[in-house]
Scaffold this motif. Structure first.
Motif, PDB file in Angstrom:
ATOM      1  N   VAL A   8      -4.896  78.698  25.131  1.00  0.00           N
ATOM      2  CA  VAL A   8      -5.003  78.909  23.686  1.00  0.00           C
ATOM      3  C   VAL A   8      -4.523  77.644  22.972  1.00  0.00           C
ATOM      4  N   PRO A   9      -5.164  77.315  21.854  1.00  0.00           N
ATOM      5  CA  PRO A   9      -4.713  76.131  21.127  1.00  0.00           C
ATOM      6  C   PRO A   9      -3.387  76.409  20.424  1.00  0.00           C
ATOM      7  N   TYR A  10      -2.541  75.424  20.373  1.00  0.00           N
ATOM      8  CA  TYR A  10      -1.280  75.490  19.622  1.00  0.00           C
ATOM      9  C   TYR A  10      -0.406  76.693  19.985  1.00  0.00           C
ATOM     10  N   SER A  36      -3.083  73.188  26.836  1.00  0.00           N
ATOM     11  CA  SER A  36      -2.345  73.199  25.573  1.00  0.00           C
ATOM     12  C   SER A  36      -0.879  73.554  25.810  1.00  0.00           C
ATOM     13  N   PHE A  37      -0.592  74.345  26.834  1.00  0.00           N
ATOM     14  CA  PHE A  37       0.787  74.709  27.151  1.00  0.00           C
ATOM     15  C   PHE A  37       1.567  73.494  27.659  1.00  0.00           C
ATOM     16  N   GLU A  38       0.911  72.676  28.473  1.00  0.00           N
ATOM     17  CA  GLU A  38       1.576  71.482  28.978  1.00  0.00           C
ATOM     18  C   GLU A  38       1.761  70.461  27.846  1.00  0.00           C
ATOM     19  N   LYS A  39       0.740  70.276  27.032  1.00  0.00           N
ATOM     20  CA  LYS A  39       0.830  69.326  25.922  1.00  0.00           C
ATOM     21  C   LYS A  39       1.950  69.703  24.954  1.00  0.00           C
ATOM     22  N   ALA A  40       2.109  71.004  24.721  1.00  0.00           N
ATOM     23  CA  ALA A  40       3.133  71.477  23.775  1.00  0.00           C
ATOM     24  C   ALA A  40       4.491  71.672  24.448  1.00  0.00           C
ATOM     25  N   ARG A  41       4.572  71.294  25.714  1.00  0.00           N
ATOM     26  CA  ARG A  41       5.814  71.466  26.496  1.00  0.00           C
ATOM     27  C   ARG A  41       6.271  72.920  26.518  1.00  0.00           C
ATOM     28  N   MET A  42       5.306  73.817  26.680  1.00  0.00           N
ATOM     29  CA  MET A  42       5.593  75.250  26.677  1.00  0.00           C
ATOM     30  C   MET A  42       5.669  75.834  28.084  1.00  0.00           C
ATOM     31  N   LEU A  43       5.435  75.024  29.112  1.00  0.00           N
ATOM     32  CA  LEU A  43       5.519  75.553  30.478  1.00  0.00           C
ATOM     33  C   LEU A  43       6.935  76.014  30.788  1.00  0.00           C
ATOM     34  N   GLN A  44       7.918  75.379  30.169  1.00  0.00           N
ATOM     35  CA  GLN A  44       9.313  75.759  30.402  1.00  0.00           C
ATOM     36  C   GLN A  44       9.636  77.124  29.792  1.00  0.00           C
ATOM     37  N   GLN A  45       8.771  77.617  28.924  1.00  0.00           N
ATOM     38  CA  GLN A  45       8.949  78.929  28.327  1.00  0.00           C
ATOM     39  C   GLN A  45       7.870  79.890  28.821  1.00  0.00           C
ATOM     40  N   SER A  46       7.348  79.617  30.010  1.00  0.00           N
ATOM     41  CA  SER A  46       6.250  80.422  30.537  1.00  0.00           C
ATOM     42  C   SER A  46       6.560  80.939  31.938  1.00  0.00           C
ATOM     43  N   ARG A  47       6.150  82.160  32.157  1.00  0.00           N
ATOM     44  CA  ARG A  47       6.185  82.750  33.501  1.00  0.00           C
ATOM     45  C   ARG A  47       4.746  82.762  34.002  1.00  0.00           C
ATOM     46  N   VAL A  48       4.558  82.344  35.227  1.00  0.00           N
ATOM     47  CA  VAL A  48       3.204  82.180  35.771  1.00  0.00           C
ATOM     48  C   VAL A  48       2.929  83.253  36.819  1.00  0.00           C
ATOM     49  N   TRP A  49       1.733  83.849  36.765  1.00  0.00           N
ATOM     50  CA  TRP A  49       1.360  84.932  37.667  1.00  0.00           C
ATOM     51  C   TRP A  49       0.045  84.616  38.358  1.00  0.00           C
ATOM     52  N   THR A  50      -0.270  85.266  39.332  1.00  0.00           N
ATOM     53  CA  THR A  50       0.422  85.607  40.548  1.00  0.00           C
ATOM     54  C   THR A  50       0.171  84.452  41.502  1.00  0.00           C
ATOM     55  N   VAL A  51       1.230  83.806  41.928  1.00  0.00           N
ATOM     56  CA  VAL A  51       1.127  82.581  42.719  1.00  0.00           C
ATOM     57  C   VAL A  51       1.647  82.865  44.122  1.00  0.00           C
ATOM     58  N   ASN A  52       0.748  82.853  45.102  1.00  0.00           N
ATOM     59  CA  ASN A  52       1.135  83.111  46.487  1.00  0.00           C
ATOM     60  C   ASN A  52       0.957  81.894  47.387  1.00  0.00           C
ATOM     61  N   ASP A  53       0.312  80.865  46.880  1.00  0.00           N
ATOM     62  CA  ASP A  53       0.080  79.649  47.651  1.00  0.00           C
ATOM     63  C   ASP A  53       1.284  78.720  47.518  1.00  0.00           C
ATOM     64  N   GLU A  54       1.801  78.242  48.640  1.00  0.00           N
ATOM     65  CA  GLU A  54       2.997  77.413  48.663  1.00  0.00           C
ATOM     66  C   GLU A  54       2.822  76.099  47.898  1.00  0.00           C
ATOM     67  N   GLU A  55       1.678  75.459  48.030  1.00  0.00           N
ATOM     68  CA  GLU A  55       1.433  74.198  47.327  1.00  0.00           C
ATOM     69  C   GLU A  55       1.368  74.415  45.815  1.00  0.00           C
ATOM     70  N   GLU A  56       0.775  75.528  45.404  1.00  0.00           N
ATOM     71  CA  GLU A  56       0.730  75.842  43.974  1.00  0.00           C
ATOM     72  C   GLU A  56       2.135  76.123  43.450  1.00  0.00           C
ATOM     73  N   MET A  57       2.937  76.836  44.227  1.00  0.00           N
ATOM     74  CA  MET A  57       4.327  77.100  43.834  1.00  0.00           C
ATOM     75  C   MET A  57       5.070  75.782  43.637  1.00  0.00           C
ATOM     76  N   LYS A  58       4.887  74.877  44.591  1.00  0.00           N
ATOM     77  CA  LYS A  58       5.558  73.571  44.542  1.00  0.00           C
ATOM     78  C   LYS A  58       5.165  72.809  43.269  1.00  0.00           C
ATOM     79  N   ALA A  59       3.881  72.792  42.971  1.00  0.00           N
ATOM     80  CA  ALA A  59       3.392  72.087  41.778  1.00  0.00           C
ATOM     81  C   ALA A  59       3.968  72.700  40.502  1.00  0.00           C
ATOM     82  N   LEU A  60       4.050  74.017  40.457  1.00  0.00           N
ATOM     83  CA  LEU A  60       4.566  74.691  39.263  1.00  0.00           C
ATOM     84  C   LEU A  60       6.066  74.464  39.099  1.00  0.00           C
ATOM     85  N   ILE A  61       6.780  74.468  40.192  1.00  0.00           N
ATOM     86  CA  ILE A  61       8.223  74.190  40.134  1.00  0.00           C
ATOM     87  C   ILE A  61       8.440  72.775  39.606  1.00  0.00           C
TER      88      ILE A  61
END
Length: 85
Positions: A8-10, A36-61
């Motif tokens: 979503v924008p903004y 838009s979440f990364e640009k607005a630095r909103m990833l730190q206020q986001s919970r991400v679902w459903t991540v079962n792949d180890e490499e994806e978990m690593k990237a998100l961390i």
């Protein structure tokens, strides 16, 4: 919290307008470059679902997401400990 399936924008405007504390976003949004979440630095206020792949978990961390929802919490916790500085 607001469950978001598509970028979503903004996102900050949504937080302020609707008095949302945080977002629950799909891993597709969180892993996308230049969302838009990364640009607005909103990833730190986001919970991400459903991540079962180890490499994806690593990237998100490494991107600093607030939380990862997974069917394998021990794997996510172990990765978080490994990647902690």
């Amino acid at each position: 919290a607001w469950l978001v399936k598509f970028d979503v924008p903004y996102p900050v405007d949504y937080l302020n307008t609707y008095h949302i504390d945080l977002f629950h976003i799909s891993k597709k949004i969180a892993l996308a470059e230049h969302s838009s979440f990364e640009k607005a630095r909103m990833l730190q206020q986001s919970r991400v679902w459903t991540v079962n792949d180890e490499e994806e978990m690593k990237a998100l961390i490494q991107k600093g997401v607030k939380a990862i929802m997974t069917d394998y919490p021990k794997v996510a916790l172990d990765l978080r400990k490994q990647l902690a500085l």
